[in-house]
Design a protein around this motif. Sequence first.
Motif: not given
Length: 285
Positions: A175, A216, A232, A234
């Motif tokens: 993040g 995140y 990742e 978000t």
Amino acid sequence: TRRSSDLELARRGIDVARASRSGPVSLDLDDPAALRAVVSSGRVVVNTVGPFTRLAPAVVAACLETGTHYVDIGNERAAVRAVLDRDDEARAQGVALVTGAGFGLVATESLVLSLLANGVRPASVVVAAAASSAHDTLGVRTTVAETMADGATTYAGDELVRAPIGQGATTLTFGGVTRPVVPVPVGDLEAARHLTGAPDVIAYTAPRDPAQDRSYAYAAITDPDGGRHTAELTTGEGFAFTAAIAAETAIRLLDDAKPGAWTPSHLFGLGLASEAPDTTIHIGR
């Protein structure tokens, strides 16, 4: 989260009856016959009441007995494991049991699935979550307190290892921020282990930051050759993500309930998380 999930289901045209000790539909977890009667009145039960390790087993048992599909938003490691361990019963009864339909487990398991879909072979797995939360209720605090009593659990060499909370603290960058994180006994750990079969798995969480307005998640798989593959996610506020995922899971169960015990993305695929409002997934290079 309970009210948010109800509103999301109602917004999408699903009939909802809220059951609680003081709600429109009376629910007593200590009265199996009454619990079965309430559970059997619907096609899918969405359980939003923790601590799930202590309170969910009676609801799961009632769903199995009545042939009612089940969803919960629990993320206690022991609670998630307890549901997954009832896979044979669920298949025999033709019931879908889905555990962990919220931020944390769904966020990190979707990242693990995305890496596996890219052909990554897992030797070890690390997942982590940093939630933005607009709610700090007594129920949440009680659930967290009971969860932490399980200790800093990890899988090492195919064995579940317990240590005091705080042991194994480190930092991870995701993040766009390098965050202090600690191993925690959350459902993310069981989901990652369940999906990959890796002998070494750690699930971390970052301390809550009141100034953080986004949530995140992070996953890293190390392959047998030592290569590290990351992803990742978000999204927005964590409870809003949870409400959306719980509602979507329940709706999908109405149309396509495959018997067995599942985590949400394992059952319904990557789109469950990636198509959630205000959510993006990025695969590292």
